[in-house]
Design a protein around this motif. Sequence first.
Motif, PDB file in Angstrom:
ATOM      1  N   ASP A 292      36.817  32.568  48.579  1.00 48.08           N
ATOM      2  CA  ASP A 292      36.747  31.355  48.115  1.00 48.08           C
ATOM      3  C   ASP A 292      35.710  31.459  46.768  1.00 48.08           C
ATOM      4  O   ASP A 292      35.715  30.924  45.818  1.00 48.08           O
ATOM      5  N   VAL A 293      34.553  32.148  47.341  1.00 45.78           N
ATOM      6  CA  VAL A 293      33.272  32.519  46.278  1.00 45.78           C
ATOM      7  C   VAL A 293      34.108  33.107  44.932  1.00 45.78           C
ATOM      8  O   VAL A 293      33.611  32.936  44.135  1.00 45.78           O
ATOM      9  N   LEU A 294      34.862  34.114  45.061  1.00 45.89           N
ATOM     10  CA  LEU A 294      35.219  35.097  44.276  1.00 45.89           C
ATOM     11  C   LEU A 294      36.271  33.989  43.556  1.00 45.89           C
ATOM     12  O   LEU A 294      36.421  34.309  41.905  1.00 45.89           O
ATOM     13  N   ARG A 295      36.926  33.398  43.912  1.00 39.99           N
ATOM     14  CA  ARG A 295      37.668  32.266  43.143  1.00 39.99           C
ATOM     15  C   ARG A 295      36.857  31.473  42.269  1.00 39.99           C
ATOM     16  O   ARG A 295      37.210  31.113  41.264  1.00 39.99           O
ATOM     17  N   LYS A 296      35.649  31.088  42.728  1.00 38.65           N
ATOM     18  CA  LYS A 296      34.687  30.167  41.863  1.00 38.65           C
ATOM     19  C   LYS A 296      34.047  31.375  40.662  1.00 38.65           C
ATOM     20  O   LYS A 296      33.931  30.824  39.549  1.00 38.65           O
ATOM     21  N   ILE A 297      33.928  32.670  41.123  1.00 37.10           N
ATOM     22  CA  ILE A 297      33.129  33.366  40.027  1.00 37.10           C
ATOM     23  C   ILE A 297      34.438  33.796  39.159  1.00 37.10           C
ATOM     24  O   ILE A 297      34.109  33.952  37.748  1.00 37.10           O
ATOM     25  N   PHE A 298      35.350  33.853  39.356  1.00 35.34           N
ATOM     26  CA  PHE A 298      36.676  34.447  38.530  1.00 35.34           C
ATOM     27  C   PHE A 298      37.626  33.034  38.460  1.00 35.34           C
ATOM     28  O   PHE A 298      38.566  32.887  39.087  1.00 35.34           O
ATOM     29  N   PRO A 299      37.163  31.824  37.635  1.00 32.28           N
ATOM     30  CA  PRO A 299      37.953  30.860  37.486  1.00 32.28           C
ATOM     31  C   PRO A 299      39.583  31.064  37.196  1.00 32.28           C
ATOM     32  O   PRO A 299      39.772  32.039  36.296  1.00 32.28           O
ATOM     33  N   GLU A 300      40.460  30.414  37.673  1.00 28.82           N
ATOM     34  CA  GLU A 300      41.721  30.666  37.438  1.00 28.82           C
ATOM     35  C   GLU A 300      42.303  30.838  36.057  1.00 28.82           C
ATOM     36  O   GLU A 300      43.125  31.734  35.752  1.00 28.82           O
ATOM     37  N   PRO A 301      41.838  29.928  35.119  1.00 28.04           N
ATOM     38  CA  PRO A 301      42.236  30.233  33.693  1.00 28.04           C
ATOM     39  C   PRO A 301      42.145  31.467  32.992  1.00 28.04           C
ATOM     40  O   PRO A 301      42.668  32.121  32.020  1.00 28.04           O
ATOM     41  N   VAL A 302      40.971  32.111  33.659  1.00 27.65           N
ATOM     42  CA  VAL A 302      40.503  33.536  33.018  1.00 27.65           C
ATOM     43  C   VAL A 302      40.689  34.571  33.994  1.00 27.65           C
ATOM     44  O   VAL A 302      40.262  35.823  33.726  1.00 27.65           O
ATOM     45  N   ARG A 303      41.386  34.464  35.036  1.00 26.86           N
ATOM     46  CA  ARG A 303      41.154  35.372  36.172  1.00 26.86           C
ATOM     47  C   ARG A 303      42.023  36.646  35.887  1.00 26.86           C
ATOM     48  O   ARG A 303      41.491  37.689  35.994  1.00 26.86           O
ATOM     49  N   GLU A 304      43.301  36.564  35.118  1.00 24.15           N
ATOM     50  CA  GLU A 304      44.046  37.617  34.964  1.00 24.15           C
ATOM     51  C   GLU A 304      43.330  38.414  33.992  1.00 24.15           C
ATOM     52  O   GLU A 304      43.535  39.854  33.777  1.00 24.15           O
ATOM     53  N   ALA A 305      42.347  38.101  32.761  1.00 26.17           N
ATOM     54  CA  ALA A 305      41.575  38.696  32.186  1.00 26.17           C
ATOM     55  C   ALA A 305      40.514  39.593  32.727  1.00 26.17           C
ATOM     56  O   ALA A 305      39.770  40.174  32.022  1.00 26.17           O
ATOM     57  N   SER A 306      40.307  39.504  33.971  1.00 19.72           N
ATOM     58  CA  SER A 306      39.192  40.075  34.704  1.00 19.72           C
ATOM     59  C   SER A 306      39.613  41.467  35.101  1.00 19.72           C
ATOM     60  O   SER A 306      38.785  42.237  35.790  1.00 19.72           O
TER      61      SER A 306
END
Length: 290
Positions: free
Chosen positions: A192-206
């Motif tokens: 859950d913390v990583l989901r906050k660090i990498f918000p869904e709209p930009v997650r693929e770009a990480s």
Amino acid sequence: MTGTLLSKLLLAVSAGAALTACSPAYLVNALTPRSTYQASTDLAYGPSDRQRLDVYVPTQRATSPAGTPVVVFFYGGSWQNGERADYRFVGEALASRGFLVIVPDYRTYPEVVFPRFIEDAALAVRWARDHAQAYGGDTGRLILMGHSAGAQIVALLATDPRYFSERGMRQDEIAGVVGLAGPYDFLPLESDVLRKIFPEPVREASQPIHFVTGREPPMWLGVGDSDSVVDPGNTERFAQRLRAVGDEVEVRHYKLGHVLLVGALGNPVRQFSPVLDDIATYVSSVRPVN
């Protein structure tokens, strides 16, 4: 020394740290020489308190017809913590081999989320490019290095050109990359913390693996086969993708866990593991880009 014996040695260091009420990093740093470098500390590369860096100037330069390589090292910490002072042992280790070393802090969660820490890293690298020559470094041999989250940061800088472009740099100004235990292809997120660090709209770009095009700098990737924090498959998949498009990549495996892979750079542990020797050999071999 086998990975098991090395692990026992580092566990002994950790036990000694507990007995003296110190962190393992504190004890490793306490055993780290100061004669191999001169340090300039707490230099600003941006306005935030976390946008500061330390420079380690080698006392003896590497004997090479090329200029002194510049290594910018980004530590890990799950994008949530870390302090550059804890990695003096890394700065000293690389400086002891004749390299100019720059260790930045960068903003972390919860102060910021992705991609802000990548932007900080790009800004720190820009500072290195602009100032390394004043410390005797060759900016044509600018090498990015990271462990864990830091490896994800340097890999993304090397694959997604937007971060450097926004700061007046080019991807091809990077001469090489060293990644240790890096998460390069780590979706889906299970925390859950990583989901906050990498918000869904930009997650693929990480994900660095998504941006590989064949224009990447040469890379050296170290992986601990006993790593239970970052799946070693990240390194294998990333390397496979790099090779598929013709990029230069070397992968080295070690019988070490996640923390021990970077801990093996510390004194006196380095004499029992080839990690520092292997990295130094690679850095020395990196060709200048200009």
